[in-house]
Design a protein around this motif. Structure first.
Motif, mmCIF file in Angstrom:
data_model
loop_
_atom_site.group_PDB
_atom_site.id
_atom_site.type_symbol
_atom_site.label_atom_id
_atom_site.label_comp_id
_atom_site.label_asym_id
_atom_site.label_seq_id
_atom_site.Cartn_x
_atom_site.Cartn_y
_atom_site.Cartn_z
ATOM 1 N N PRO A 7 36.024 40.422 37.990
ATOM 2 C CA PRO A 7 35.217 41.290 37.125
ATOM 3 C C PRO A 7 35.741 42.728 37.155
ATOM 4 C CG PRO A 7 33.794 39.886 38.457
ATOM 5 C CD PRO A 7 35.197 39.678 38.954
ATOM 6 N N GLY A 8 35.783 43.341 35.977
ATOM 7 C CA GLY A 8 36.243 44.730 35.894
ATOM 8 C C GLY A 8 37.754 44.856 35.802
ATOM 9 N N GLN A 9 38.505 43.778 36.068
ATOM 10 C CA GLN A 9 39.979 43.853 36.052
ATOM 11 C C GLN A 9 40.619 42.887 35.073
ATOM 12 O OE1 GLN A 9 42.162 43.587 39.759
ATOM 13 N NE2 GLN A 9 40.522 44.662 40.854
ATOM 14 N N SER A 10 40.162 41.638 35.110
ATOM 15 C CA SER A 10 40.868 40.592 34.351
ATOM 16 C C SER A 10 40.604 40.696 32.856
ATOM 17 C CB SER A 10 40.418 39.208 34.836
ATOM 18 O OG SER A 10 40.687 39.066 36.198
ATOM 19 N N ILE A 11 41.606 40.293 32.098
ATOM 20 C CA ILE A 11 41.473 40.177 30.641
ATOM 21 C C ILE A 11 41.724 38.716 30.287
ATOM 22 C CG2 ILE A 11 42.443 40.872 28.411
ATOM 23 C CD1 ILE A 11 43.150 43.545 29.637
ATOM 24 N N VAL A 12 40.755 38.095 29.653
ATOM 25 C CA VAL A 12 40.853 36.676 29.313
ATOM 26 C C VAL A 12 41.656 36.529 28.016
ATOM 27 C CG1 VAL A 12 39.529 34.622 28.647
ATOM 28 C CG2 VAL A 12 38.690 36.123 30.479
ATOM 29 N N ILE A 13 42.752 35.752 28.097
ATOM 30 C CA ILE A 13 43.607 35.501 26.931
ATOM 31 C C ILE A 13 43.619 33.985 26.715
ATOM 32 C CG2 ILE A 13 45.933 35.748 25.961
ATOM 33 C CD1 ILE A 13 46.398 38.015 28.039
ATOM 34 N N GLU A 14 43.421 33.516 25.482
ATOM 35 C CA GLU A 14 43.437 32.056 25.292
ATOM 36 C C GLU A 14 43.963 31.678 23.912
ATOM 37 O OE1 GLU A 14 42.560 30.046 27.846
ATOM 38 O OE2 GLU A 14 42.657 28.117 26.821
ATOM 39 N N PRO A 15 44.898 30.701 23.865
ATOM 40 C CA PRO A 15 45.290 30.114 22.584
ATOM 41 C C PRO A 15 44.281 29.039 22.198
ATOM 42 C CG PRO A 15 46.701 29.270 24.367
ATOM 43 C CD PRO A 15 45.652 30.137 25.007
ATOM 44 N N THR A 16 43.772 29.090 20.979
ATOM 45 C CA THR A 16 42.704 28.154 20.599
ATOM 46 C C THR A 16 42.636 28.006 19.085
ATOM 47 O OG1 THR A 16 40.280 28.417 20.190
ATOM 48 C CG2 THR A 16 41.260 30.034 21.563
ATOM 49 N N SER A 17 42.061 26.886 18.652
ATOM 50 C CA SER A 17 41.812 26.724 17.216
ATOM 51 C C SER A 17 40.507 27.414 16.842
ATOM 52 C CB SER A 17 41.794 25.244 16.841
ATOM 53 O OG SER A 17 40.805 24.564 17.572
ATOM 54 N N LYS A 28 29.608 38.759 30.366
ATOM 55 C CA LYS A 28 30.067 39.082 31.717
ATOM 56 C C LYS A 28 30.902 40.366 31.770
ATOM 57 C CE LYS A 28 30.058 34.358 33.448
ATOM 58 N NZ LYS A 28 29.599 34.580 34.835
ATOM 59 N N GLY A 29 31.248 40.919 30.595
ATOM 60 C CA GLY A 29 31.949 42.205 30.582
ATOM 61 C C GLY A 29 33.457 42.136 30.711
ATOM 62 N N TYR A 30 34.066 40.985 30.350
ATOM 63 C CA TYR A 30 35.535 40.913 30.328
ATOM 64 C C TYR A 30 36.060 41.250 28.942
ATOM 65 C CZ TYR A 30 35.183 38.162 34.649
ATOM 66 O OH TYR A 30 34.924 37.746 35.911
ATOM 67 N N LYS A 31 37.268 41.847 28.891
ATOM 68 C CA LYS A 31 37.968 41.960 27.609
ATOM 69 C C LYS A 31 38.556 40.588 27.282
ATOM 70 C CE LYS A 31 38.971 46.835 27.730
ATOM 71 N NZ LYS A 31 39.770 47.791 28.501
ATOM 72 N N CYS A 32 38.762 40.321 26.006
ATOM 73 C CA CYS A 32 39.177 38.980 25.597
ATOM 74 C C CYS A 32 40.152 39.067 24.421
ATOM 75 C CB CYS A 32 37.906 38.214 25.204
ATOM 76 S SG CYS A 32 38.174 36.528 24.684
ATOM 77 N N ILE A 33 41.233 38.293 24.514
ATOM 78 C CA ILE A 33 42.215 38.214 23.413
ATOM 79 C C ILE A 33 42.372 36.747 23.030
ATOM 80 C CG2 ILE A 33 44.573 38.717 22.653
ATOM 81 C CD1 ILE A 33 44.776 40.704 25.043
ATOM 82 N N ILE A 34 42.240 36.463 21.740
ATOM 83 C CA ILE A 34 42.354 35.085 21.258
ATOM 84 C C ILE A 34 43.549 34.985 20.317
ATOM 85 C CG2 ILE A 34 41.206 33.311 19.845
ATOM 86 C CD1 ILE A 34 39.934 33.856 22.691
ATOM 87 N N THR A 35 44.457 34.012 20.574
ATOM 88 C CA THR A 35 45.522 33.729 19.602
ATOM 89 C C THR A 35 45.081 32.521 18.778
ATOM 90 O OG1 THR A 35 46.774 32.397 21.203
ATOM 91 C CG2 THR A 35 47.339 34.724 21.029
ATOM 92 N N LEU A 36 45.235 32.662 17.457
ATOM 93 C CA LEU A 36 44.582 31.738 16.520
ATOM 94 C C LEU A 36 45.537 31.422 15.365
ATOM 95 C CD1 LEU A 36 41.556 30.702 15.913
ATOM 96 C CD2 LEU A 36 41.361 32.723 14.461
ATOM 97 N N PRO A 37 45.898 30.143 15.164
ATOM 98 C CA PRO A 37 46.787 29.821 14.041
ATOM 99 C C PRO A 37 46.201 30.264 12.703
ATOM 100 C CG PRO A 37 46.633 27.962 15.536
ATOM 101 C CD PRO A 37 45.593 28.963 15.983
ATOM 102 N N ALA A 38 47.108 30.608 11.774
ATOM 103 C CA ALA A 38 46.710 31.167 10.471
ATOM 104 C C ALA A 38 45.739 30.267 9.707
ATOM 105 C CB ALA A 38 47.958 31.420 9.633
#
Ligand code: PMP
Length: 363
Positions: free
Chosen positions: A75-85, A99-109
């Motif tokens: 908590p406070g450090q991790s950034i959740v990154i996930e490839p997903t549809s 929960k207060g995490y930053k989040c990056i999602i990679t998503l097909p066009a």
């Protein structure tokens, strides 16, 4: 072993939206069954009732909680990154918002605008990737997520394609919910005769199939469920060549680790094309009032194909047989998609009557 959920799950006040993950209803599809001449109990598990709107909420919650317990997420450090549809992304972004995490999602066009805008509303960054990129290409959803993970301090990929918590979420929660619904129903038999589910990562079908087989071993009464995997044409999971298709969330050009290919689990793969899937999805909406998405149509189309076949004909006419079809998400994910909008206006006598009365187009 899976245990049924508490019947009191929804009583009282929930601590957060994460407590409203899963616990989705199993619903009779009597109108479709009747129209198809089926005597079996055709049942749909409507996953859009889960708080983030899909079957993937449970795995997102379980992967995040497990990663926190094991120190993978800080908590406070991790950034959740996930490839997903998209749906795993929505579940993760929802958990991250709470929960207060930053989040990056990679998503097909090809994935819907609805998924993108919801992800952004939940506070996630969304990176679109080319749909046709092979899974191991650097520009694919997986390639871009890995590059970001390597370059962004604190970046963590929980990785639904390899994370055992994915199938385990279904082994425990999804199966437990189905078992509980059947046990507390007035149906003559309490077991599953046929399970039908699509496969993206394969977590849903692998976790459910493993739980069903374990329950069968424990009961040891000779009953064996038939387990059908529903696969779009253009996916290699159920055989055939790689190709493009519009249905979102199922099918791949590689075999994810969490898709358990042990011979005792999946009995048969059934392929359906976009036309069959979207027609079946529209039937679920119009005939059963269930506002489900495209991959639910693939699952229903596959179930009906098998029940109409010679192999399925006996079960189709057995009033004691329970056919459980997993309906993974809701049509609100796809409102802007041509397959959903096509054929919406005009065509009915009532429509023409109204037009005559008001003297103009309705909308
Ligand atoms: N349908 C939809 C709409 C999905 O988003 C997913 C997840 N990718 C699935 C079905 C398949 O689920 P799983 O990854 O557990 O195989």
């Amino acid at each position: 072993m899976s245990t049924p959920n508490s019947p009191n799950h929804w009583s009282g006040v929930l601590n957060s939206a994460l407590d409203a993950v899963g616990n989705t209803p199993l619903i009779r599809l009597d109108r479709i069954a009747k129209a198809e001449g089926l005597k079996c109990n055709l049942l749909g598990k409507a996953e859009y009732f889960s708080v983030g709107g899909s079957v993937k909420d449970r795995i997102a919650k379980r992967m995040v909680e497990h990663a926190e317990k094991t120190g993978v997420l800080i908590p406070g450090q991790s950034i959740v990154i996930e490839p997903t549809s998209g749906n795993t992304g929505i579940g993760l972004a929802l958990a991250c918002a709470i929960k207060g995490y930053k989040c990056i999602i990679t998503l097909p066009a090809k994935m819907s605008l609805e998924k993108e805008v919801l992800l952004k509303a939940l506070g996630a960054e969304v990176v679109r990737t080319p749909t046709e990129a092979a899974h191991d290409a650097p520009e694919s959803l997986i390639g871009v997520a890995e590059t970001l993970r390597d370059k962004i301090p604190g970046g963590v990929i929980l990785d639904q394609y390899t994370n055992p918590q994915n199938p385990l979420a279904h082994y425990f929660s999804t199966y437990g919910e189905i078992a509980y619904a059947l046990e507390t129903s007035d149906l003559p038999r309490k077991d599953i005769a046929l399970l039908v589910a699509g496969a993206g990562t394969g977590g849903t079908i692998s976790g459910l199939a493993r739980a069903i087989r374990d329950a069968e071993k424990e009961k040891n009464d000779g009953h064996k469920a038939y387990i059908l995997a529903a696969d779009p044409e253009g996916s290699i999971l159920g055989g055939g060549d790689v190709g493009q298709y519009q249905v979102e969330g199922i099918g791949y050009d590689f075999f994810p680790d969490v898709l358990d290919r042990a011979p005792e689990l999946i009995d048969e793969w059934i392929k359906s094309n976009d036309t069959e899937a979207f027609a079946a999805a529209k039937r679920l909406i119009k005939e059963e009032g269930l506002c489900i998405g495209g991959s639910s149509g693939t699952a229903l189309a596959s179930a009906l194909k098998w029940l109409r076949s010679e192999a399925g004909s006996k079960m189709a006419q057995d009033p004691d047989a329970n056919v459980v079809v997993i309906l993974p998400d809701g049509v609100r994910n796809y409102m802007s998609k041509p397959w959903f909008l096509e054929g919406q206006t005009g065509g009915s006598e009532l429509h023409d009557t109204i037009r005559g009365i008001i003297g103009r187009d309705l909308n």
